[in-house]
Write a protein that holds these residues in place. Sequence first.
Motif, short mmCIF file in Angstrom:
data_model
loop_
_atom_site.label_atom_id
_atom_site.label_comp_id
_atom_site.label_asym_id
_atom_site.label_seq_id
_atom_site.Cartn_x
_atom_site.Cartn_y
_atom_site.Cartn_z
N TRP A 1 34.36 5.11 -1.53
CA TRP A 1 33.70 5.48 -0.27
C TRP A 1 33.23 4.23 0.49
O TRP A 1 33.25 4.20 1.72
CB TRP A 1 32.49 6.38 -0.53
CG TRP A 1 32.83 7.79 -0.92
CD1 TRP A 1 34.06 8.26 -1.27
CD2 TRP A 1 31.93 8.90 -1.00
NE1 TRP A 1 33.98 9.59 -1.59
CE2 TRP A 1 32.69 10.02 -1.42
CE3 TRP A 1 30.57 9.06 -0.78
CZ2 TRP A 1 32.12 11.26 -1.62
CZ3 TRP A 1 30.00 10.30 -0.97
CH2 TRP A 1 30.77 11.39 -1.38
N ALA A 2 32.78 3.24 -0.28
CA ALA A 2 32.30 2.01 0.35
C ALA A 2 33.43 1.35 1.15
O ALA A 2 33.22 0.86 2.27
CB ALA A 2 31.77 1.05 -0.71
N ASN A 3 34.63 1.35 0.58
CA ASN A 3 35.78 0.77 1.29
C ASN A 3 36.07 1.57 2.56
O ASN A 3 36.33 1.00 3.62
CB ASN A 3 37.01 0.75 0.39
CG ASN A 3 36.87 -0.26 -0.73
OD1 ASN A 3 35.97 -0.15 -1.55
ND2 ASN A 3 37.75 -1.25 -0.78
N ILE B 1 34.01 3.38 4.31
CA ILE B 1 32.94 3.14 5.31
C ILE B 1 33.16 1.78 6.00
O ILE B 1 33.04 1.66 7.22
CB ILE B 1 31.55 3.20 4.64
CG1 ILE B 1 31.25 4.63 4.18
CG2 ILE B 1 30.46 2.72 5.60
CD1 ILE B 1 30.03 4.76 3.28
N SER B 2 33.50 0.77 5.20
CA SER B 2 33.72 -0.56 5.77
C SER B 2 34.88 -0.55 6.75
O SER B 2 34.79 -1.11 7.85
CB SER B 2 34.03 -1.57 4.64
OG SER B 2 33.00 -1.55 3.70
N PHE C 1 34.66 -1.36 10.81
CA PHE C 1 35.41 -2.42 11.49
C PHE C 1 36.28 -1.84 12.62
O PHE C 1 36.40 -2.45 13.69
CB PHE C 1 36.28 -3.20 10.49
CG PHE C 1 35.52 -4.28 9.77
CD1 PHE C 1 35.04 -5.37 10.47
CD2 PHE C 1 35.27 -4.20 8.42
CE1 PHE C 1 34.32 -6.38 9.83
CE2 PHE C 1 34.56 -5.20 7.76
CZ PHE C 1 34.09 -6.28 8.46
N TYR D 1 39.49 -5.19 2.95
CA TYR D 1 38.90 -3.95 2.41
C TYR D 1 39.94 -2.86 2.14
O TYR D 1 39.64 -1.89 1.44
CB TYR D 1 37.78 -3.46 3.33
CG TYR D 1 36.54 -4.33 3.18
CD1 TYR D 1 35.73 -4.20 2.06
CD2 TYR D 1 36.24 -5.31 4.11
CE1 TYR D 1 34.63 -5.01 1.88
CE2 TYR D 1 35.12 -6.13 3.94
CZ TYR D 1 34.33 -5.97 2.82
OH TYR D 1 33.24 -6.79 2.63
#
Lengths: 62, 483
Positions: free
Chosen positions: A7-9, A11-12, A16, A59
Amino acid sequence: MELPVIWANYISISGFAFLALLVWLIPKRLIFTGTKDTSRWRDIRVWATALILLQLTVYLNL
Amino acid sequence: MHPLDFGIIVAYLALIVFVGLRLSGKVKTAKDFFLAGRSLSWYVIGLSIIGTNIGADSYVGAAGNAYKVGIAQANFEWIGAIPAMILASLVFIPLYWKARVYSIPEYLGQRYSQSVRVLAAGITCIVAVFAIGVALWAIALTLQTYLGWPIWVGIMVTGTVVGLYSIAGGLAAVAFTDTLQVCIMFLGGLVIVGLGFSEAGGVSGFAATLVQENPTHLQAYLPADHEEFPWPAVILGLGIVLSPAYWCGGQAILQRTLGARSQWDASAGMMFAALGKSFVPLLVVFPGLLALVMHANIEYPDMALPWVIKNVLPPGISGLMFIAIIAALQSTIDSGINSTSLLITRDIRHVLMKNPNPQSDLVVGRYLTLIILLLAMCIAPLISRMGGIYTFIQTILSLFQGPMLALLLLGALTRRPTPRAGLITLLTGVPLSAVILASGVNMLYVAFISFVYSLAALWIISSFTTPTTADLSKLTYFPWKRL
């Protein structure tokens, strides 16, 4: 609640992509304030886009 | 120590002192000393920003953290820097230029009140002195590991060299020596990367060994329950609060953009720095991973980088890399003492003194630079008792970055915040952060919570306090024509 790391990827990457859109909403006249040379390579919105693409690559792959 | 290494180190130290002293002839006014006479070009600004940023907290410290947690440490250079640098380049730097300020607290003073200006300057100065002390300690640690010098000798030698060129040449000397130092850093870093991959059997061999023994060390993010860097905290605390506060409101970073020869050079300089920043993990994260792959026998993670220099690099190159670390730390110190001196000279002295004489700013600034350096040299030996370098700096920053960012963001992007709301938010936000931190919450969450509190406080208090009388058309950012 479990929060998967992937999920962090996501979101990143979304962040961007959103930033790339915002960059191109800034009027060109503001980008060239204080300089007479308005060559394409001096448009720092293009620099920002290149940077964002580089980050998206990171990412997407790590 | 190999004579070749020794020769390279002596030549480097002589060169930076020479450059600094040579530029001192051009310093005639406070504007020359603090803003390099507004003469810096975009590439000098960009390289100088990288030099200032890669310091104690991101060279030795980041390599140590990479040794512990892996490539996730690079988030401090990517998601924790690039978006905020783009924002600074395109929104905040044009705004500061429009306001014609010398410092960020001066902008806050115009946007809110002189009380907010003094408070923001005071907080920034206290943090800066500690950061300079940390950088001095990190240099001394490196000198001890590599040359066997006692800690106090390393602190004295570094303080003398940095003091000579910073006090004489001001921001111009700081920026040009930073530029030279960053070139050395990248050169040294690339050599480490090349030799490191060679020692570890190529890129695939390196990655295979690393992942085999440390499965999460090549993941961009760590699990949500990770003790130090859980991913939600990294995105909320670092990406949304600490990073924008540092890149859009950090005086030491932004001062060289205020010394640019044009607004375009200032914005382009920051964007160029962001490009360089994308590759900084090669310099600061890779050595930590390399030490792990090579099974370095070190007492604590912060020794990973000095170990790599001592054990991987050949004579001559190890001297160069040693200089790269020293250069990184020196550039943090020189930028810190110059910007702190500016804040005390103008943002505190000019406001608190009844009749400050602007003509004496240059002399006062130079004396203050010396005093700040001496103070940091006294603090430096105490740093070793405070845990990892990187964590220490970030913990201090997490206390006040939330409230500061809220003031900057709402103040720059909306017309709503009032002077009194700004002051109350700052006065309550910092103690609130300290209380939350003391209760054991992760520092990244502390930054986010205090930021949310500050946004809400600023917004609500502004609804029943008197609006500012300042001309907000010059102090707020709105790039489109108002309907």
